[in-house]
Motif scaffolding. Sequence first.
Motif, PDB file in Angstrom:
ATOM      1  N   PRO A   1      54.842  25.577 -66.531  1.00  0.00           N
ATOM      2  CA  PRO A   1      54.764  25.052 -67.899  1.00  0.00           C
ATOM      3  C   PRO A   1      55.589  23.785 -68.081  1.00  0.00           C
ATOM      4  N   CYS A   2      56.599  23.616 -67.210  1.00  0.00           N
ATOM      5  CA  CYS A   2      57.459  22.446 -67.373  1.00  0.00           C
ATOM      6  C   CYS A   2      56.994  21.257 -66.555  1.00  0.00           C
ATOM      7  N   ASN A   3      55.947  21.451 -65.771  1.00  0.00           N
ATOM      8  CA  ASN A   3      55.504  20.374 -64.887  1.00  0.00           C
ATOM      9  C   ASN A   3      53.990  20.268 -64.944  1.00  0.00           C
ATOM     10  N   LYS A   4      53.464  19.729 -66.032  1.00  0.00           N
ATOM     11  CA  LYS A   4      52.021  19.574 -66.206  1.00  0.00           C
ATOM     12  C   LYS A   4      51.666  18.112 -66.003  1.00  0.00           C
ATOM     13  N   SER A   5      50.674  17.887 -65.184  1.00  0.00           N
ATOM     14  CA  SER A   5      50.241  16.517 -64.938  1.00  0.00           C
ATOM     15  C   SER A   5      49.299  16.063 -66.036  1.00  0.00           C
ATOM     16  N   THR A   6      49.099  14.737 -66.076  1.00  0.00           N
ATOM     17  CA  THR A   6      48.162  14.197 -67.064  1.00  0.00           C
ATOM     18  C   THR A   6      46.754  14.684 -66.798  1.00  0.00           C
ATOM     19  N   GLU A   7      46.395  14.796 -65.522  1.00  0.00           N
ATOM     20  CA  GLU A   7      45.058  15.279 -65.178  1.00  0.00           C
ATOM     21  C   GLU A   7      44.870  16.702 -65.656  1.00  0.00           C
ATOM     22  N   ASP A   8      45.937  17.519 -65.565  1.00  0.00           N
ATOM     23  CA  ASP A   8      45.851  18.903 -66.028  1.00  0.00           C
ATOM     24  C   ASP A   8      45.644  18.950 -67.530  1.00  0.00           C
ATOM     25  N   ASN A   9      46.382  18.109 -68.271  1.00  0.00           N
ATOM     26  CA  ASN A   9      46.228  18.078 -69.716  1.00  0.00           C
ATOM     27  C   ASN A   9      44.839  17.624 -70.115  1.00  0.00           C
ATOM     28  N   ASP A  10      44.267  16.703 -69.355  1.00  0.00           N
ATOM     29  CA  ASP A  10      42.966  16.158 -69.701  1.00  0.00           C
ATOM     30  C   ASP A  10      41.858  17.176 -69.564  1.00  0.00           C
ATOM     31  N   SER A  11      42.098  18.300 -68.850  1.00  0.00           N
ATOM     32  CA  SER A  11      41.046  19.284 -68.643  1.00  0.00           C
ATOM     33  C   SER A  11      40.968  20.306 -69.758  1.00  0.00           C
ATOM     34  N   ILE A  12      41.869  20.181 -70.755  1.00  0.00           N
ATOM     35  CA  ILE A  12      41.919  21.179 -71.817  1.00  0.00           C
ATOM     36  C   ILE A  12      40.706  21.034 -72.728  1.00  0.00           C
ATOM     37  N   ARG A  13      40.101  22.163 -73.047  1.00  0.00           N
ATOM     38  CA  ARG A  13      39.033  22.137 -74.051  1.00  0.00           C
ATOM     39  C   ARG A  13      39.684  22.160 -75.429  1.00  0.00           C
ATOM     40  N   GLU A  14      39.307  21.214 -76.259  1.00  0.00           N
ATOM     41  CA  GLU A  14      39.978  21.034 -77.535  1.00  0.00           C
ATOM     42  C   GLU A  14      39.156  21.578 -78.692  1.00  0.00           C
ATOM     43  N   LEU A  15      39.826  21.782 -79.796  1.00  0.00           N
ATOM     44  CA  LEU A  15      39.220  22.136 -81.073  1.00  0.00           C
ATOM     45  C   LEU A  15      39.640  21.092 -82.082  1.00  0.00           C
ATOM     46  N   GLU A  16      38.695  20.522 -82.760  1.00  0.00           N
ATOM     47  CA  GLU A  16      38.988  19.460 -83.730  1.00  0.00           C
ATOM     48  C   GLU A  16      39.197  20.051 -85.117  1.00  0.00           C
ATOM     49  N   ILE A  17      40.252  19.603 -85.790  1.00  0.00           N
ATOM     50  CA  ILE A  17      40.551  20.048 -87.157  1.00  0.00           C
ATOM     51  C   ILE A  17      40.538  18.836 -88.083  1.00  0.00           C
ATOM     52  N   LYS A  18      39.816  18.960 -89.185  1.00  0.00           N
ATOM     53  CA  LYS A  18      39.848  17.948 -90.236  1.00  0.00           C
ATOM     54  C   LYS A  18      40.043  18.649 -91.573  1.00  0.00           C
ATOM     55  N   THR A  19      40.722  17.988 -92.483  1.00  0.00           N
ATOM     56  CA  THR A  19      40.944  18.552 -93.818  1.00  0.00           C
ATOM     57  C   THR A  19      40.551  17.521 -94.869  1.00  0.00           C
ATOM     58  N   TYR A  20      40.016  18.032 -96.000  1.00  0.00           N
ATOM     59  CA  TYR A  20      39.561  17.161 -97.080  1.00  0.00           C
ATOM     60  C   TYR A  20      39.986  17.774 -98.418  1.00  0.00           C
ATOM     61  N   PRO A  21      40.938  17.169 -99.130  1.00  0.00           N
ATOM     62  CA  PRO A  21      41.211  17.634-100.501  1.00  0.00           C
ATOM     63  C   PRO A  21      40.072  17.203-101.419  1.00  0.00           C
ATOM     64  N   GLU A  22      39.859  17.939-102.485  1.00  0.00           N
ATOM     65  CA  GLU A  22      38.711  17.625-103.350  1.00  0.00           C
ATOM     66  C   GLU A  22      38.840  16.249-103.983  1.00  0.00           C
ATOM     67  N   VAL A  23      40.061  15.811-104.259  1.00  0.00           N
ATOM     68  CA  VAL A  23      40.318  14.430-104.672  1.00  0.00           C
ATOM     69  C   VAL A  23      41.559  13.957-103.926  1.00  0.00           C
ATOM     70  N   SER A  24      41.631  12.690-103.683  1.00  0.00           N
ATOM     71  CA  SER A  24      42.758  12.164-102.909  1.00  0.00           C
ATOM     72  C   SER A  24      43.984  11.910-103.766  1.00  0.00           C
ATOM     73  N   ALA A  25      43.832  11.902-105.101  1.00  0.00           N
ATOM     74  CA  ALA A  25      44.965  11.645-105.997  1.00  0.00           C
ATOM     75  C   ALA A  25      44.770  12.422-107.286  1.00  0.00           C
ATOM     76  N   ALA A  26      45.883  12.891-107.854  1.00  0.00           N
ATOM     77  CA  ALA A  26      45.852  13.636-109.119  1.00  0.00           C
ATOM     78  C   ALA A  26      47.141  13.347-109.871  1.00  0.00           C
ATOM     79  N   PRO A  27      47.071  13.165-111.188  1.00  0.00           N
ATOM     80  CA  PRO A  27      48.273  12.825-111.969  1.00  0.00           C
ATOM     81  C   PRO A  27      49.396  13.834-111.753  1.00  0.00           C
ATOM     82  N   GLY A  28      50.601  13.318-111.564  1.00  0.00           N
ATOM     83  CA  GLY A  28      51.730  14.192-111.296  1.00  0.00           C
ATOM     84  C   GLY A  28      52.165  15.006-112.494  1.00  0.00           C
TER      85      GLY A  28
END
Length: 733
Positions: A210-237
């Motif tokens: 775990p302490c010695n991971k190469s870049t090639e090893d990291n590149d083989s990881i299958r990823e999951l993409e996360i995105k978030t969307y608030p219903e509005v980007s701004a609201a009166p404080g």
Amino acid sequence: MGSKWKKAKVALGLNLCMFVPKTLDDSDSSPSHTEVSERLSNAALLPAAENMDMGSSTPTAPVPSLKLSRSVSSSKSSKQTCAICLTKMKQGSGQAIFTAECSHSFHFHCIASNVKHGNQICPVCRAKWKEIPFSGPSLDPIQGRMSPSPINWPQNDALMALVHPLPLPLPHPPRRDLSRRHIVPLYQEPGIFNDDESLNHETVVSERSPCNKSTEDNDSIRELEIKTYPEVSAAPGSNSYSNFTVLVHLKAATASTTAAEAGSQNVSRNQPSLTQISQTPRAPVDLVTVLDISGSMAGTKLALLKRAMGFVIQNLGSNDRLSVIAFSSTARRLFPLSRMTDSGRQQALLAVNSLVANGGTNIAEGLRKGAKIMEDRKEKNPVASIILLSDGQDNYTVNGPGTNQPQPNYQLLLPTSLSGRDNLGFQIPVHAFGFGTDHDALSMHSISEMSGGTFSFIETEAVLQDAFAQCIGGLLSVVVQELQVEIECIHPNLSLSSLKAGSYPSRVGADGRKGFIDVGDLYADEERDFLVSVDVPATSSNETALLKVKCVYKDPLTQETMTLESEEVKIERPEQAGQFVMSLEVDRQRNRLQAAEAMAQARLAAEQGDLSGAGLILENCRKMLAETISAKSHDRLCVALDAELKEMQERMASRHVYEASGRAYILSGLSSHSWQRATARGDSTDSSSLVRAYQTPSMTQMLTRSQAMLLGSPSGQRLLQPLLSFRSQPSPR
């Protein structure tokens, strides 16, 4: 006289099903004329459909299932003639002779061929044999597994009667080596299904710290993409907001996506694995198909089922394993869980092609056997699933004698090991397929919902193979397993009010600060959208941090546990109220959930007999959708939802139409929306409907392969002629 008798014998043998009375050696007295007449009548009732090769459209020549001996009283003559090929049996002629326990004799190769096709009774007197002939060269099982040939199937009148007629007589049977011919006891189904074929353990082992991971090893990881969307980007404080909505969007990456392409998201390994499977580009599957072969499946349905199963078998890989359960009044495992190598495919195809429709519908027994195969496995592939197909209603557990109750208890159909009632979370999903207009859609939908699978409605028989293709296209592309989503509030005064996750199990902590959604498996490129509602307090700061999302899942190939965290979700808090634009992504998913809720309410109204009220619910939902910003932006998902709601209205035109197709169509739609996964319903190739809304590229590829195969055959062209307008279009998301 001899010449005339020979001509009569040939004519009768090739065109008629005749009864052979017992010889004087077999019985103290000859059968009466009445007994012979009754047996002749029974023989004539053998269905003609059983004399057809269900894998092709051309019927075989009529086959004699019983032979006429030359004389009722001539035991010597009958013993000297093989009742199958009608040629003489002579000691020392180089052909082995088999004498059964009922004292009737046959050429060994003739009776062995007969037994190979499922007949385990004497062709002369119809006596059941305890011991049967076994021909090594043609029937020997593959080393390491039990033979799936019908010779190994338990005797059962409902399943095994009339599996195959006797083979056509051979005028000059070839001589064979007799050294491997022997007699084996009649096979009995084992009590424990731990005879699954061993997995392919050819792996590349590499020590990784775990302490010695190469870049090639990291590149083989299958990823999951996360995105978030608030219903509005701004609201009166100065204002507080209840049920402020944040959309959490997840997408599973394809197999080629690397960690470097995932952006700034933080990935960590919690449990490094010592092995890495490099021979398999995807996670192999253990698949059990539970197939209805009751009497109502006879004819075209069974032929289409065999063709669809042939497609499934041919498209499974050598590391995938398959077992088939056939059920009618009872259930039988056709062969153990076996790898689909070249020999495995051949054995599976032989077993499926020998199926014959007969008997009642015992869904519970079929699922019990399917669950037992999964439970008793010595080894397990990373992905496991059950496919259930039925065209009728269970008449043993739910609707059978002695089951009178106000409301059917569909939980009785599903073993607890599949439903998760005795475990945490779902174990093995059951993807249910209702075939035709006479199946019990409520029971099939309930089975799929309780197990975490999907329910598909196959209204047009010709698209059965397409429906199976779409399903396995997903199963053969699993890239994320045991996914759990954690939503945590950041602002100290913030609290979660609700999680809208469809059929996925979800819960909010007692303090309202954390919420969890159990998602399970994701196919490659599959997407999930969840709406999180929070109560936002007023604040004097110019920004409010709402929440963050963390996903914990398992890589199905490496079996490593992965953690993926999103960035914090924040909104601006200006002093003055302005014009804030609603997020199109949030509005789109609100429309989907509201449409699904309208479908559920309309179905309940229809079940209570209020079809007009059900139609009104759907109509009001369509009007509401038309006023949303998604509809005004001509969003494809909103357009597809409107078309689907309209289709459901039409299928509620009358009680007859609703019971024939409306109920199943709505339940399949609800299954698709609640799990956000593609199902087949109605015409599964109709690209204008929402059927394709959740379809992944791997599903589309497998579906295209299925249609190309069907269009390549004349019979397929005839079946699919009304569907040739299909055009592949991107998902309306």
